[in-house]
Scaffold this motif. Sequence first.
Motif, PDB file in Angstrom:
ATOM      1  N   PHE A  38     -14.454  10.506  13.395  1.00  0.00           N
ATOM      2  CA  PHE A  38     -13.578  10.470  12.216  1.00  0.00           C
ATOM      3  C   PHE A  38     -12.561  11.617  12.234  1.00  0.00           C
ATOM      4  CE2 PHE A  38     -17.375   8.518   9.819  1.00  0.00           C
ATOM      5  CZ  PHE A  38     -17.041   7.263  10.296  1.00  0.00           C
ATOM      6  N   SER A  75       0.835  -1.196   0.000  1.00  0.00           N
ATOM      7  CA  SER A  75       0.000   0.000   0.000  1.00  0.00           C
ATOM      8  C   SER A  75       0.873   1.250   0.000  1.00  0.00           C
ATOM      9  CB  SER A  75      -0.922   0.023   1.218  1.00  0.00           C
ATOM     10  OG  SER A  75      -1.589   1.263   1.276  1.00  0.00           O
ATOM     11  N   VAL A  76       0.503   2.163  -0.859  1.00  0.00           N
ATOM     12  CA  VAL A  76       1.218   3.431  -0.955  1.00  0.00           C
ATOM     13  C   VAL A  76       1.050   4.249   0.336  1.00  0.00           C
ATOM     14  CG1 VAL A  76      -0.624   4.854  -1.940  1.00  0.00           C
ATOM     15  CG2 VAL A  76       1.718   5.146  -2.742  1.00  0.00           C
ATOM     16  N   VAL A  81       4.349   4.667   2.321  1.00  0.00           N
ATOM     17  CA  VAL A  81       5.566   5.186   1.680  1.00  0.00           C
ATOM     18  C   VAL A  81       6.318   6.159   2.594  1.00  0.00           C
ATOM     19  CG1 VAL A  81       6.345   6.745  -0.168  1.00  0.00           C
ATOM     20  CG2 VAL A  81       4.891   4.795  -0.712  1.00  0.00           C
ATOM     21  N   PHE A 100      -5.653   8.265  11.994  1.00  0.00           N
ATOM     22  CA  PHE A 100      -6.810   8.449  11.117  1.00  0.00           C
ATOM     23  C   PHE A 100      -7.478   7.112  10.773  1.00  0.00           C
ATOM     24  CE2 PHE A 100      -8.529   8.631   6.750  1.00  0.00           C
ATOM     25  CZ  PHE A 100      -9.540   9.541   6.955  1.00  0.00           C
ATOM     26  N   ASP A 101      -6.643   6.081  10.529  1.00  0.00           N
ATOM     27  CA  ASP A 101      -7.254   4.794  10.175  1.00  0.00           C
ATOM     28  C   ASP A 101      -6.816   3.678  11.122  1.00  0.00           C
ATOM     29  OD1 ASP A 101      -4.704   4.377   9.245  1.00  0.00           O
ATOM     30  OD2 ASP A 101      -5.217   4.520   7.134  1.00  0.00           O
ATOM     31  N   ASP A 102      -6.466   4.050  12.354  1.00  0.00           N
ATOM     32  CA  ASP A 102      -6.195   3.027  13.363  1.00  0.00           C
ATOM     33  C   ASP A 102      -7.481   2.274  13.706  1.00  0.00           C
ATOM     34  OD1 ASP A 102      -3.724   2.308  14.391  1.00  0.00           O
ATOM     35  OD2 ASP A 102      -3.443   4.244  15.339  1.00  0.00           O
ATOM     36  N   ALA A 103      -7.306   1.194  14.457  1.00  0.00           N
ATOM     37  CA  ALA A 103      -8.458   0.358  14.807  1.00  0.00           C
ATOM     38  C   ALA A 103      -9.513   1.151  15.578  1.00  0.00           C
ATOM     39  CB  ALA A 103      -7.992  -0.838  15.624  1.00  0.00           C
ATOM     40  N   ASP A 104     -10.763   0.807  15.337  1.00  0.00           N
ATOM     41  CA  ASP A 104     -11.865   1.447  16.049  1.00  0.00           C
ATOM     42  C   ASP A 104     -11.950   0.883  17.465  1.00  0.00           C
ATOM     43  OD1 ASP A 104     -12.643   2.791  13.686  1.00  0.00           O
ATOM     44  OD2 ASP A 104     -13.670   0.986  13.002  1.00  0.00           O
ATOM     45  N   ARG A 128      -7.869  10.203  17.621  1.00  0.00           N
ATOM     46  CA  ARG A 128      -9.030  10.305  16.746  1.00  0.00           C
ATOM     47  C   ARG A 128     -10.291  10.178  17.579  1.00  0.00           C
ATOM     48  NH1 ARG A 128      -9.081   5.632  13.461  1.00  0.00           N
ATOM     49  NH2 ARG A 128     -10.912   4.795  14.497  1.00  0.00           N
TER      50      ARG A 128
END
Lengths: 286, 267
Positions: B203, B96-97, B100, B134-138, B200
């Motif tokens: 969202f 996944s980019v 990077v 931002f996209d860590d586990a809920d 977070r």
Amino acid sequence: MGCRMPFLGHGVGLRTKHYPGIWDGTARADWFEVISENFMIPGGRPLAVLERARAIAPVVLHGVSMSLGSADPLNDDYLLELKTLAARIEPAWISDHLCWGSIGGHYAHDLLPLPFTEEAIAHVAERVRIVQDRLGRKILIENVSSYLTFTHSTMPEWQFLAEVATRADCGILLDVNNVYVSAHNHGFDAGMYLAELPPDRIGQIHLAGHSDHGTHLLDTHDAPVCAAVWKLYRTALLLFGRVSTLIEWDDQVPEFDELIAEAERARAIERELLEVSLDDRHAVPA
Amino acid sequence: MIAMPCLRDLQESFFDAIAQPPPETEAAAPSALLRVVRERPPLDARARIAIYRGMYRARLLDVLRDDFPRTATMLGDDFLAVAEAYLDSSPSRHPSVRWVGRAFAEFLASSLSDDRPSLTPDLARLEWARLEVFDDADATPLHIDDLRHVPPGRWADLRFHLIPAFRLLECHWPVQKIWAEPHPTQRQWKSRTTIVRVWRQGFAVYQARVDATELLALECVKANEPLAVLCERIASTVPEERAAAVAGALVLRWAEDGILVAAEEPR
């Protein structure tokens, strides 16, 4: 054996710009395609939006990093994450590209061309079979746009694509724009390309825009579908019949209404050519 | 007769050709690859490879610019050279980019120079932490109402966990202020040890400076200590008779921020 997929209608690629519309239910489409890797994450807004989209319509997982043509081993962690995501989202199907994008453990994050050789066919077909076994489902492989070919290729691209799909027993995601771009860049006949593909393996069609750089066309996905690609889409429909079609738009993404207008144009062409009635829209072909 | 490369050799030379810095001379071009790339006017083999090299660079530079917008602003014209040097030294190792830029802050720290703002590594760490949460586990955070129902006699035994989408950064600069400043390059910033928490809620991603008392308290939570121990620890930074009140205020603030998960069911 073939690999036709259920007919989903005329969908659009789901991109970040349209997350608010998905969240509040105003962005509606026959179906959505998402980039798998963007959702192979633990949680947060992207996954929540994806689940909301899935509640609205069918979703297809479209990967860019499976690197099916790489000489490296398949990435086990990647496949496991993809399988986990698929179990969560229950996509209509999963697709990736007939290309390579990694070597020596390094990822280019690009869709790099393969030589059209017997060695490559055997290699990729075997890997597709392994992937399908691991995921427990048939996948679709997509033809990519390319800007170079290799002198040691022994067959045209369409023959390579058809042979891999047949030996792997997988479906084909036919990107009509990519055929057009590559035909222009390498000087082959796009219509002949389509005519040589096995109709019973065409599971999905991609339509997108590209840009003209003078010396070559670049597959930029940043513009409306051009007239020549719409024309080639007509050829594809006449050859393959009704196929789930998706508008891809990744850069300078327009408002959702404009995306839908492109999908509606594809629908109108399909109706005109195939005389499909409104009521038949969601029927599944035999 | 020219021997044709096997798939691995072809891909290794292709990747080197697009991922390495552009050759400065004709002789430095990847001749093994050039031999097997078909030439077709108006583009020769070298030009065709250059298309892929250009796309590789542009795509990954865009990713870094998107992931580190304020660091890029702070670096100004220097950003392009720094980002390219980073990509040369750290080719992506993840499908996944998204990953990077994982080592960009460390790269900045290891390659500091006199003509580059020395706050950029800390700023990049903050931007990366914001991406991570931002996209860590809920997780279902502890609600402030959950605490209101806890009998006074049980508060001392309460233990908490922090939500997954939480990071604590120790910085040498007031990065939370630099990040929030619309024109950060137009101000003179002073180096100052600064602890920042990033989290977070829903969202949205937030950040706030953490003082010495809150840092001690957060370390107790991370160590799964009960509230009684937390009070003892922070008594070193506040008057002892106020420790319980300060601890209670911290817990309430954390609950409002949505960063706590109950380690055991409050009763």
